[in-house]
Design a protein around this motif. Sequence first.
Motif, mmCIF file in Angstrom:
data_model
loop_
_atom_site.group_PDB
_atom_site.id
_atom_site.type_symbol
_atom_site.label_atom_id
_atom_site.label_comp_id
_atom_site.label_asym_id
_atom_site.label_seq_id
_atom_site.Cartn_x
_atom_site.Cartn_y
_atom_site.Cartn_z
ATOM 1 N N UNK A 30 0.830 -1.200 0.000
ATOM 2 C CA UNK A 30 0.000 0.000 0.000
ATOM 3 C C UNK A 30 0.867 1.253 0.000
ATOM 4 N N UNK A 31 1.899 1.261 0.835
ATOM 5 C CA UNK A 31 2.788 2.418 0.879
ATOM 6 C C UNK A 31 3.461 2.645 -0.466
ATOM 7 N N UNK A 32 3.776 1.563 -1.167
ATOM 8 C CA UNK A 32 4.426 1.689 -2.480
ATOM 9 C C UNK A 32 3.515 2.369 -3.479
ATOM 10 N N UNK A 33 2.253 1.949 -3.531
ATOM 11 C CA UNK A 33 1.342 2.540 -4.518
ATOM 12 C C UNK A 33 1.011 3.990 -4.152
ATOM 13 N N UNK A 34 0.957 4.312 -2.861
ATOM 14 C CA UNK A 34 0.748 5.700 -2.451
ATOM 15 C C UNK A 34 1.945 6.554 -2.867
ATOM 16 N N UNK A 194 -11.729 4.584 -16.669
ATOM 17 C CA UNK A 194 -11.362 5.408 -15.522
ATOM 18 C C UNK A 194 -10.227 4.761 -14.742
ATOM 19 N N UNK A 195 -10.312 3.449 -14.569
ATOM 20 C CA UNK A 195 -9.255 2.756 -13.823
ATOM 21 C C UNK A 195 -7.894 2.908 -14.497
ATOM 22 N N UNK A 196 -7.892 2.950 -15.836
ATOM 23 C CA UNK A 196 -6.621 3.050 -16.557
ATOM 24 C C UNK A 196 -5.902 4.359 -16.273
ATOM 25 N N UNK A 197 -6.613 5.367 -15.863
ATOM 26 C CA UNK A 197 -5.998 6.650 -15.544
ATOM 27 C C UNK A 197 -5.475 6.701 -14.115
ATOM 28 N N UNK A 198 -5.640 5.620 -13.384
ATOM 29 C CA UNK A 198 -5.290 5.600 -11.961
ATOM 30 C C UNK A 198 -4.278 4.494 -11.675
ATOM 31 N N UNK A 199 -3.633 4.627 -10.519
ATOM 32 C CA UNK A 199 -2.935 3.496 -9.928
ATOM 33 C C UNK A 199 -3.922 2.793 -9.005
ATOM 34 N N UNK A 200 -3.832 1.470 -8.952
ATOM 35 C CA UNK A 200 -4.868 0.676 -8.277
ATOM 36 C C UNK A 200 -4.293 -0.073 -7.078
ATOM 37 N N UNK A 201 -5.131 -0.183 -6.038
ATOM 38 C CA UNK A 201 -4.749 -1.030 -4.900
ATOM 39 C C UNK A 201 -6.008 -1.560 -4.223
ATOM 40 N N UNK A 202 -5.981 -2.851 -3.921
ATOM 41 C CA UNK A 202 -7.052 -3.468 -3.137
ATOM 42 C C UNK A 202 -6.668 -3.365 -1.668
ATOM 43 N N UNK A 203 -7.502 -2.703 -0.878
ATOM 44 C CA UNK A 203 -7.247 -2.528 0.553
ATOM 45 C C UNK A 203 -8.001 -3.618 1.307
ATOM 46 N N UNK A 204 -7.259 -4.480 1.957
ATOM 47 C CA UNK A 204 -7.863 -5.621 2.662
ATOM 48 C C UNK A 204 -7.953 -5.320 4.151
ATOM 49 N N UNK A 205 -8.669 -6.206 4.868
ATOM 50 C CA UNK A 205 -8.691 -6.094 6.324
ATOM 51 C C UNK A 205 -7.274 -6.333 6.864
#
Length: 308
Positions: A30-34, A194-205
């Motif tokens: 998560x920190x990497x994608x941020x 829209x997703x293609x214009x973004x970086x993506x991350x799945x945030x899990x519990x």
Amino acid sequence: MSQPHRPLPSSIDETISMLGDHDYLAGRSLATVIFLALKMKRPLFLEGEAGVGKTEIAKVLAKALDRPLIRLQCYEGLDVSSAVYEWNYPAQMLEIRLAEASGLTDRDRIESDIFSEHYLIRRPVLQALSSEPGKAPVFLIDELDRTDEAFEAFLLEVLSDFQVTIPELGTIKASEPPIVIITTNRTREVHDALKRRCLYHWVDYPDATQELEIISRKVPDCNAALSRQIVAYVQKLRTLDLFKNPGVAETIDWATALTELDRLALDPETISDTIGTLLKYQDDISRIQGGEGAKVLEDIRNELHVAG
């Protein structure tokens, strides 16, 4: 002149540290994608179950980077007038009547006066694009999946060029692109364009270790043994296929409630009395109060005893 905002983190480790300083525990992925979203100036698309901390990321970034937080809360039927801008019609009508009363008949002049910045009401999208240089905000587009595809298509245009066109005023373009965080609970699929214009991350519990650390930071007065029981209980509940699993916010609420009640350990009566702070649907509550909750408690006691 406004002071420039704080510098962006220069590494992934610095990103982890920055978030941790504001009590947000982020794993390395998560920190990497941020970090990459900040460096590449790309919107960050965060997907995951409700209550896993997606919205909190935007709030923490705003605090850590000393930037304004502008939030667009999405909902069904959200339109341009609510999300981008609208005109102050009552004030415009009053201005027209005053002009007529004073004998002014030049329609072009009246139109120019009433369709000026003075009568423009800036909604979140326009606010996010209208910041001063050096003070670009964090723009949170929260629960995008609640809107319809027409608004999603409009937003695609905004995120492509960070500008909007107001027919009466012209095009307004951001002097500095905002930091855009988009969240969705995946109640419907968002279009690939829209997703293609973004970086993506799945945030899990969070796992048990992370969640225990979160409680220690957010509810420091909570007894250590009770904190371990709370985390073990919540982690076990998330394996039961409930209608709505408890999120991190609910775990914090439950720990706070039990601390306020001066509890030092979980017992069936306490769980039954306070389960409404953890679960929000009656079918789930009835299931836990109906005996399954006692079995979960017995299981975690055995697990914690063995681990201890």
